[in-house]
Design a protein around this motif. Structure first.
Motif, PDB file in Angstrom:
ATOM      1  N   ILE A  65       0.840  -1.202   0.000  1.00  0.00           N
ATOM      2  CA  ILE A  65       0.000   0.000   0.000  1.00  0.00           C
ATOM      3  C   ILE A  65       0.871   1.246   0.000  1.00  0.00           C
ATOM      4  CG2 ILE A  65      -1.619   1.352   1.396  1.00  0.00           C
ATOM      5  CD1 ILE A  65      -2.896  -1.281   2.280  1.00  0.00           C
ATOM      6  N   PHE A  66       1.920   1.252   0.822  1.00  0.00           N
ATOM      7  CA  PHE A  66       2.811   2.413   0.901  1.00  0.00           C
ATOM      8  C   PHE A  66       3.525   2.632  -0.436  1.00  0.00           C
ATOM      9  CE2 PHE A  66       7.079   4.122   2.240  1.00  0.00           C
ATOM     10  CZ  PHE A  66       6.632   5.418   2.468  1.00  0.00           C
ATOM     11  N   ALA A  67       3.990   1.549  -1.075  1.00  0.00           N
ATOM     12  CA  ALA A  67       4.646   1.683  -2.376  1.00  0.00           C
ATOM     13  C   ALA A  67       3.697   2.299  -3.401  1.00  0.00           C
ATOM     14  CB  ALA A  67       5.141   0.320  -2.858  1.00  0.00           C
ATOM     15  N   ALA A  68       2.436   1.878  -3.394  1.00  0.00           N
ATOM     16  CA  ALA A  68       1.450   2.419  -4.336  1.00  0.00           C
ATOM     17  C   ALA A  68       1.189   3.897  -4.074  1.00  0.00           C
ATOM     18  CB  ALA A  68       0.152   1.632  -4.226  1.00  0.00           C
ATOM     19  N   ASP A  69       1.091   4.284  -2.796  1.00  0.00           N
ATOM     20  CA  ASP A  69       0.847   5.692  -2.472  1.00  0.00           C
ATOM     21  C   ASP A  69       2.009   6.568  -2.925  1.00  0.00           C
ATOM     22  OD1 ASP A  69      -1.649   5.280  -1.402  1.00  0.00           O
ATOM     23  OD2 ASP A  69      -0.933   5.017   0.644  1.00  0.00           O
ATOM     24  N   LEU A  70       3.231   6.067  -2.788  1.00  0.00           N
ATOM     25  CA  LEU A  70       4.390   6.827  -3.265  1.00  0.00           C
ATOM     26  C   LEU A  70       4.351   6.971  -4.776  1.00  0.00           C
ATOM     27  CD1 LEU A  70       7.277   5.379  -1.060  1.00  0.00           C
ATOM     28  CD2 LEU A  70       6.365   7.693  -0.989  1.00  0.00           C
ATOM     29  N   MET A  71       3.934   5.925  -5.469  1.00  0.00           N
ATOM     30  CA  MET A  71       3.805   5.984  -6.922  1.00  0.00           C
ATOM     31  C   MET A  71       2.801   7.056  -7.336  1.00  0.00           C
ATOM     32  SD  MET A  71       5.658   3.743  -8.616  1.00  0.00           S
ATOM     33  CE  MET A  71       6.665   2.294  -8.296  1.00  0.00           C
ATOM     34  N   ASN A  72       1.696   7.114  -6.611  1.00  0.00           N
ATOM     35  CA  ASN A  72       0.643   8.072  -6.957  1.00  0.00           C
ATOM     36  C   ASN A  72       1.076   9.506  -6.711  1.00  0.00           C
ATOM     37  OD1 ASN A  72      -1.111   6.066  -7.742  1.00  0.00           O
ATOM     38  ND2 ASN A  72      -2.048   5.867  -5.721  1.00  0.00           N
ATOM     39  N   ILE A  73       1.814   9.736  -5.627  1.00  0.00           N
ATOM     40  CA  ILE A  73       2.203  11.095  -5.265  1.00  0.00           C
ATOM     41  C   ILE A  73       3.367  11.586  -6.110  1.00  0.00           C
ATOM     42  CG2 ILE A  73       3.177  12.517  -3.403  1.00  0.00           C
ATOM     43  CD1 ILE A  73       1.554  10.856  -1.436  1.00  0.00           C
ATOM     44  N   GLY A  74       4.338  10.719  -6.360  1.00  0.00           N
ATOM     45  CA  GLY A  74       5.528  11.114  -7.103  1.00  0.00           C
ATOM     46  C   GLY A  74       5.301  11.156  -8.600  1.00  0.00           C
ATOM     47  N   GLN A 266       4.704  15.783   1.298  1.00  0.00           N
ATOM     48  CA  GLN A 266       4.057  14.731   0.506  1.00  0.00           C
ATOM     49  C   GLN A 266       4.444  13.345   1.015  1.00  0.00           C
ATOM     50  OE1 GLN A 266       5.536  16.162  -3.312  1.00  0.00           O
ATOM     51  NE2 GLN A 266       3.424  16.512  -4.004  1.00  0.00           N
ATOM     52  N   ALA A 267       5.705  13.194   1.441  1.00  0.00           N
ATOM     53  CA  ALA A 267       6.128  11.907   1.998  1.00  0.00           C
ATOM     54  C   ALA A 267       5.333  11.588   3.259  1.00  0.00           C
ATOM     55  CB  ALA A 267       7.622  11.938   2.310  1.00  0.00           C
ATOM     56  N   PHE A 268       5.140  12.602   4.103  1.00  0.00           N
ATOM     57  CA  PHE A 268       4.341  12.400   5.310  1.00  0.00           C
ATOM     58  C   PHE A 268       2.909  12.036   4.953  1.00  0.00           C
ATOM     59  CE2 PHE A 268       1.361  14.135   8.445  1.00  0.00           C
ATOM     60  CZ  PHE A 268       1.759  13.439   9.573  1.00  0.00           C
ATOM     61  N   GLU A 269       2.371  12.679   3.913  1.00  0.00           N
ATOM     62  CA  GLU A 269       1.004  12.387   3.483  1.00  0.00           C
ATOM     63  C   GLU A 269       0.892  10.942   2.985  1.00  0.00           C
ATOM     64  OE1 GLU A 269      -3.033  12.968   2.676  1.00  0.00           O
ATOM     65  OE2 GLU A 269      -1.596  14.080   3.911  1.00  0.00           O
ATOM     66  N   ALA A 270       1.947  10.457   2.299  1.00  0.00           N
ATOM     67  CA  ALA A 270       1.944   9.065   1.843  1.00  0.00           C
ATOM     68  C   ALA A 270       1.917   8.112   3.026  1.00  0.00           C
ATOM     69  CB  ALA A 270       3.173   8.798   0.973  1.00  0.00           C
ATOM     70  N   PHE A 271       2.704   8.415   4.063  1.00  0.00           N
ATOM     71  CA  PHE A 271       2.678   7.590   5.277  1.00  0.00           C
ATOM     72  C   PHE A 271       1.288   7.614   5.909  1.00  0.00           C
ATOM     73  CE2 PHE A 271       7.380   8.051   5.365  1.00  0.00           C
ATOM     74  CZ  PHE A 271       7.710   6.713   5.578  1.00  0.00           C
ATOM     75  N   ARG A 272       0.686   8.795   5.953  1.00  0.00           N
ATOM     76  CA  ARG A 272      -0.618   8.940   6.605  1.00  0.00           C
ATOM     77  C   ARG A 272      -1.698   8.163   5.851  1.00  0.00           C
ATOM     78  NH1 ARG A 272      -5.182  12.155   6.907  1.00  0.00           N
ATOM     79  NH2 ARG A 272      -4.692  13.139   4.910  1.00  0.00           N
ATOM     80  N   GLN A 273      -1.724   8.318   4.529  1.00  0.00           N
ATOM     81  CA  GLN A 273      -2.725   7.618   3.731  1.00  0.00           C
ATOM     82  C   GLN A 273      -2.533   6.105   3.800  1.00  0.00           C
ATOM     83  OE1 GLN A 273      -5.412   8.667   2.224  1.00  0.00           O
ATOM     84  NE2 GLN A 273      -5.071  10.810   2.716  1.00  0.00           N
ATOM     85  N   SER A 274      -1.280   5.678   3.801  1.00  0.00           N
ATOM     86  CA  SER A 274      -1.001   4.245   3.895  1.00  0.00           C
ATOM     87  C   SER A 274      -1.473   3.687   5.232  1.00  0.00           C
ATOM     88  CB  SER A 274       0.504   3.982   3.724  1.00  0.00           C
ATOM     89  OG  SER A 274       0.950   4.432   2.468  1.00  0.00           O
TER      90      SER A 274
END
Length: 431
Positions: A65-74, A266-274
């Motif tokens: 899930i975290f890898a996918a969120d990073l893909m979406n944000i970056g 954005q990195a923090f947001e990825a952690f939060r969403q994950s």
């Protein structure tokens, strides 16, 4: 089936109709069952804690899930989109083809249909709607259909859950999903090509062939993600859970260090969403673990097995019955709930009939993924309708041909087990 079990099932149905998350409903129903049965109610907590904290395999879920969120944000998803557009965008209905191919590639990183639809899907929908090239409902319908491929091609969160309930190798399940995912992708592209001609969708300006190497080079770091996963798992370097951690680390390093496309916020947001997505899945798993204890006490799998044996079903008919039941349930229930609560009931009978566990797992996952886009409840319908601002009814109109061809693909996967098993066998599977 006892009175207490009937009450528990009724409570789950009522709570779900009232809008309570299915995980909470199952936990509540399990506690009520233990209460009216005169049993220790702490057993529910014991079962869910033992299941959640005693299963190393479940760690793969938050990492994917975290890898996918990073893909979406970056910018990784943007680079993949440019590559797909250069590859297949030149044909009639080209952005539709891009939609499917990007799902095939992005699925090698996220393992989640929702992540695919919300991330890459949102970007492609905006492109399809630009200048009124495609109807909003069509863009949403194709995005919902192509997002289904995500959890079929590895990595796959539903396959991780199936491995949990069936004690089947995740590695062989991942390999088994490759060919079915590609088949569904090809079928969707054929359907898109037919509908593009029927509705006279535009032909995109062709990207010059000389620009394809540059687009490929820019996309290589993103395209390497599934390669790293597969080599790590099947090369014996990592376990699937360690491969998930490697995928998350790779996405983090590439997005922040190589592309520098993610800010600290954005990195923090990825952690939060994950964390939020993981908690949602975790509650569902916890509820399923507690309720599965109730199902085991009631001896429901054996009862259903006896009923099915009474009809003298062979493997062919059994698979047909399971597919029909899962397709109907997919219209009404959340996919992971079906996987965690309903599927374990069928596994003993499938094994008794000699159905290969990897083949059965892939069939189940393909079926449940189709349910994500099946009216009236299919979660992907509401996700894409929210993105396109198009009524769900309009989306369903365009979605029906895609659903029909995906069910045809499900039939191929179901009754041609070699389609699923040839790749696992190449890597030593004895099934």
């Amino acid at each position: 089936m006892s009175f207490e079990f009937g009450v528990a099932v009724a409570v789950i149905v009522v709570f779900a109709l009232l809008g309570l998350p299915i995980g909470h409903a199952m936990i509540g129903a399990s506690i009520l069952y233990l209460l009216i049965s005169g049993m220790d109610m702490s057993i529910a907590a014991e079962q869910l804690l033992r299941g959640l904290y005693g299963s190393y395999i479940l760690l793969a879920i938050p990492l994917f899930i975290f890898a996918a969120d990073l893909m979406n944000i970056g910018s990784l998803s943007d680079r993949l989109l440019i590559f797909c557009r250069a590859l297949v965008g030149r044909f009639r209905g080209g952005l539709g083809h891009v939609n499917v191919v990007s799902s095939l590639i992005f699925s090698g990183m996220s393992g989640s249909a929702i992540a695919d639809a919300v991330g890459m899907g949102r970007i492609i929908i905006n492109l399809m709607l630009k200048d009124g090239k495609y109807p909003a409902a069509y863009a949403g319908a194709l995005t919902a259909a192509s997002a289904i491929i995500g959890p079929i091609i590895p990595p796959s969160i539903p396959m991780v859950l199936y491995a949990l309930i069936s004690d089947t190798s995740i590695g062989y399940l991942f390999l088994g999903g490759v060919a079915p995912g590609l088949i569904l992708g090809i079928l969707l592209m054929i359907a898109n090509a037919i509908m593009a001609r029927r509705y006279n969708f535009p032909v995109e300006e062709a990207v010059p062939v000389r620009e394809l190497p540059k687009a490929t080079l820019n996309a290589i770091p993103a395209l390497l993600m599934p390669v790293i996963l597969l080599v790590g798992i099947y090369g014996g370097v990592t376990t699937p859970t360690e491969a998930a951690a490697l995928a998350a680390l790779y996405a983090f390093v590439v997005s922040i260090v190589l592309y520098r496309s993610i800010s600290p916020r954005q990195a923090f947001e990825a952690f939060r969403q994950s964390a939020k997505s993981t908690a949602s899945v975790g509650i569902l798993i916890a509820g399923a673990l507690a309720f599965n204890y109730v199902v085991t006490i009631e001896n429901v799998p054996s009862a259903i097995r006896s009923v099915l044996e009474g009809y003298n079903l062979d493997a062919v008919m059994f698979l047909l019955v399971v597919n029909v039941i899962l397709l109907v349930l997919g219209c009404l229930l959340e996919g992971n709930a079906i996987l965690l609560v309903i599927v374990p009931i069928f596994i003993p009978t499938a094994m008794a009939l000699g159905i290969d566990p990897v083949h059965f797992g892939v069939v189940v996952v393909v079926n449940i993924m189709i349910g994500l886009a099946t009216p009236p409840y299919g979660l992907l319908l509401f996700v894409v309708s929210n993105i396109t601002k198009s009524p769900v009814a309009s989306t369903i109109k365009f979605l029906l041909p895609f659903l029909a061809i995906m069910i045809a693909g499900l039939a191929i996967v179901t009754y041609a087990p070699d389609v699923v098993l040839w790749l696992p066998r190449m890597y030593g599977y004895n099934g």
